[in-house]
Design a protein around this motif. Structure first.
Motif, mmCIF file in Angstrom:
data_model
loop_
_atom_site.group_PDB
_atom_site.id
_atom_site.type_symbol
_atom_site.label_atom_id
_atom_site.label_comp_id
_atom_site.label_asym_id
_atom_site.label_seq_id
_atom_site.Cartn_x
_atom_site.Cartn_y
_atom_site.Cartn_z
ATOM 1 N N THR A 197 0.857 -1.175 0.000
ATOM 2 C CA THR A 197 0.000 0.000 0.000
ATOM 3 C C THR A 197 0.900 1.235 0.000
ATOM 4 O OG1 THR A 197 -0.072 0.183 2.416
ATOM 5 C CG2 THR A 197 -1.735 -1.249 1.357
ATOM 6 N N GLN A 198 0.346 2.383 -0.315
ATOM 7 C CA GLN A 198 1.136 3.610 -0.297
ATOM 8 C C GLN A 198 1.648 3.899 1.105
ATOM 9 O OE1 GLN A 198 1.870 5.368 -3.264
ATOM 10 N NE2 GLN A 198 3.434 6.059 -1.832
ATOM 11 N N GLU A 199 0.838 3.580 2.112
ATOM 12 C CA GLU A 199 1.262 3.792 3.497
ATOM 13 C C GLU A 199 2.461 2.914 3.846
ATOM 14 O OE1 GLU A 199 -0.563 3.502 8.057
ATOM 15 O OE2 GLU A 199 -1.829 3.064 6.312
ATOM 16 N N GLU A 200 2.410 1.652 3.419
ATOM 17 C CA GLU A 200 3.520 0.735 3.692
ATOM 18 C C GLU A 200 4.792 1.204 2.984
ATOM 19 O OE1 GLU A 200 1.223 -3.543 4.296
ATOM 20 O OE2 GLU A 200 1.641 -2.807 2.266
ATOM 21 N N GLU A 201 4.650 1.640 1.750
ATOM 22 C CA GLU A 201 5.823 2.100 1.008
ATOM 23 C C GLU A 201 6.406 3.369 1.622
ATOM 24 O OE1 GLU A 201 7.138 3.247 -3.570
ATOM 25 O OE2 GLU A 201 5.412 1.937 -3.199
ATOM 26 N N ASN A 202 5.543 4.288 2.041
ATOM 27 C CA ASN A 202 6.019 5.526 2.673
ATOM 28 C C ASN A 202 6.769 5.239 3.967
ATOM 29 O OD1 ASN A 202 4.925 7.051 0.617
ATOM 30 N ND2 ASN A 202 3.066 7.583 1.748
ATOM 31 N N GLN A 203 6.284 4.246 4.736
ATOM 32 C CA GLN A 203 6.955 3.894 5.984
ATOM 33 C C GLN A 203 8.363 3.365 5.718
ATOM 34 O OE1 GLN A 203 6.447 4.481 8.974
ATOM 35 N NE2 GLN A 203 7.413 2.931 10.271
ATOM 36 N N LEU A 204 8.500 2.505 4.729
ATOM 37 C CA LEU A 204 9.823 1.973 4.402
ATOM 38 C C LEU A 204 10.755 3.055 3.863
ATOM 39 C CD1 LEU A 204 9.634 -1.572 2.756
ATOM 40 C CD2 LEU A 204 10.446 -0.926 5.017
ATOM 41 N N LYS A 205 10.205 3.980 3.085
ATOM 42 C CA LYS A 205 11.024 5.048 2.508
ATOM 43 C C LYS A 205 11.667 5.926 3.574
ATOM 44 C CE LYS A 205 9.047 5.586 -2.125
ATOM 45 N NZ LYS A 205 8.240 6.443 -3.033
ATOM 46 N N LYS A 206 11.021 6.044 4.730
ATOM 47 C CA LYS A 206 11.594 6.846 5.809
ATOM 48 C C LYS A 206 12.938 6.291 6.263
ATOM 49 C CE LYS A 206 7.114 8.224 7.778
ATOM 50 N NZ LYS A 206 6.225 8.098 8.964
ATOM 51 N N TYR A 207 13.115 4.981 6.105
ATOM 52 C CA TYR A 207 14.322 4.314 6.586
ATOM 53 C C TYR A 207 15.225 3.845 5.452
ATOM 54 C CZ TYR A 207 11.896 4.021 11.102
ATOM 55 O OH TYR A 207 11.248 4.307 12.284
ATOM 56 N N ASP A 208 14.711 3.807 4.250
ATOM 57 C CA ASP A 208 15.433 3.257 3.106
ATOM 58 C C ASP A 208 16.733 4.028 2.866
ATOM 59 O OD1 ASP A 208 16.241 2.148 0.668
ATOM 60 O OD2 ASP A 208 14.187 2.037 -0.103
ATOM 61 N N PRO A 209 17.890 3.346 2.855
ATOM 62 C CA PRO A 209 19.153 4.042 2.609
ATOM 63 C C PRO A 209 19.262 4.689 1.229
ATOM 64 C CG PRO A 209 19.552 1.918 3.662
ATOM 65 C CD PRO A 209 18.107 1.940 3.268
ATOM 66 N N MET A 210 18.457 4.247 0.283
ATOM 67 C CA MET A 210 18.484 4.843 -1.044
ATOM 68 C C MET A 210 18.103 6.322 -0.977
ATOM 69 S SD MET A 210 19.387 2.507 -3.225
ATOM 70 C CE MET A 210 18.833 3.210 -4.773
ATOM 71 N N ASP A 211 18.837 7.120 -1.732
ATOM 72 C CA ASP A 211 18.568 8.561 -1.832
ATOM 73 C C ASP A 211 18.770 9.304 -0.526
ATOM 74 O OD1 ASP A 211 17.860 8.256 -4.540
ATOM 75 O OD2 ASP A 211 15.847 7.647 -3.961
ATOM 76 N N LYS A 212 19.539 8.710 0.395
ATOM 77 C CA LYS A 212 19.917 9.422 1.623
ATOM 78 C C LYS A 212 21.421 9.618 1.602
ATOM 79 C CE LYS A 212 16.206 8.001 4.761
ATOM 80 N NZ LYS A 212 15.374 7.324 3.755
ATOM 81 N N PRO A 213 21.889 10.832 1.777
ATOM 82 C CA PRO A 213 23.344 11.043 1.832
ATOM 83 C C PRO A 213 23.907 10.366 3.078
ATOM 84 C CG PRO A 213 22.154 13.063 2.386
ATOM 85 C CD PRO A 213 21.129 12.078 1.936
ATOM 86 N N SER A 214 24.735 9.357 2.887
ATOM 87 C CA SER A 214 25.237 8.583 4.017
ATOM 88 C C SER A 214 26.623 9.060 4.421
ATOM 89 C CB SER A 214 25.293 7.098 3.638
ATOM 90 O OG SER A 214 26.154 6.907 2.541
#
Length: 232
Positions: free
Chosen positions: A151-168
């Motif tokens: 669901t969009q909610e599930e995807e948004n929750q994962l995106k908050k933590y997803d290392p992709m597109d985060k400057p590490s």
């Protein structure tokens, strides 16, 4: 409560060490199951801490981690809660983030990737049979298992933590994966490697694929890990 942790070192000193390894185990695993690896690293002069992970060991352990329904319900909750607990763990133990190298295998690789992406002061990352591309990996899980999409909610929750597109952190990274892994798709790790090297233009990233290896932490992987730790 962040639970207990196991402590391995060639010295009794913890404070102000330049390299402290925090080691995260896999889904359904145990801190005790990583004693041999921790002791090998300790022999090389590293302090090693293995945190107890929620729903494992003494922290509300699940009856059967590998029941498919249980895995789907608790896997991501475990990963995300452990990422959230990192700051408190560091505070309670009394560590400096600049001294920490994160090492994780399988689920532990997801956890280590997630923490690394949110903490620019971390000194290094090793992800073994894990993933630094959370959304892609979950989509791959669902396609493989013939389940509904997120669901969009599930995807948004994962995106908050997803290392992709985060400057590490700009610290060195070692990614390892078996090319025949039937548990954790290699595509997530490959995608994260491409992100770091192509989008972030990072040059201190190592990506090693182990031929004819399923979801295993092999002696060759251990040898590569120890050598990499000693080199940075």
């Amino acid at each position: 409560m962040i639970g207990e942790y196991k402590f391995y070192a060639s010295s009794n000193e913890l404070q102000d060490k330049e390299k402290i390894v925090i080691l995260y185990h896999g889904w359904g695993g145990s801190s005790k199951g990583y004693m041999e690896l921790a002791e090998e690293m300790a022999k090389e002069g590293f302090i090693v801490l293995i945190p107890d992970i929620i729903y494992h060991d003494e922290r509300k352990p699940l009856e059967n981690h590998f029941d498919s329904i249980v895995t789907r319900k608790y896997f991501w909750n475990t990963v995300l809660q452990t990422i959230d607990e990192f700051d408190e763990f560091v505070r309670v133990v009394g560590l400096k983030k600049k001294n920490i190298i994160l090492v994780g295998n399988s689920m532990g690789g997801f956890i280590a990737n997630g923490i690394f992406a949110m903490n620019p002061n971390i000194s290094g990352l090793v992800s073994i049979n894990g993933s630094g591309s959370f959304v892609l990996t979950e989509k791959t899980f669902r396609l493989r298992d013939k389940r509904e999409g997120m669901t969009q909610e599930e995807e948004n929750q994962l995106k908050k933590y997803d290392p992709m597109d985060k400057p590490s952190s700009l610290s060195p990274v070692l990614l390892m994966h078996g090319d025949s892994d039937t548990i954790i798709p290699i595509e997530g790790q490959e995608n994260y490697y491409k992100y770091l090297t192509q989008e972030e233009k990072r040059t201190n990233i190592e990506w090693e694929i182990f031929k004819k290896v399923n979801h295993e932490f092999t002696p060759a992987m251990m040898e590569k890990l120890i050598g990499w730790l000693k080199s940075i």
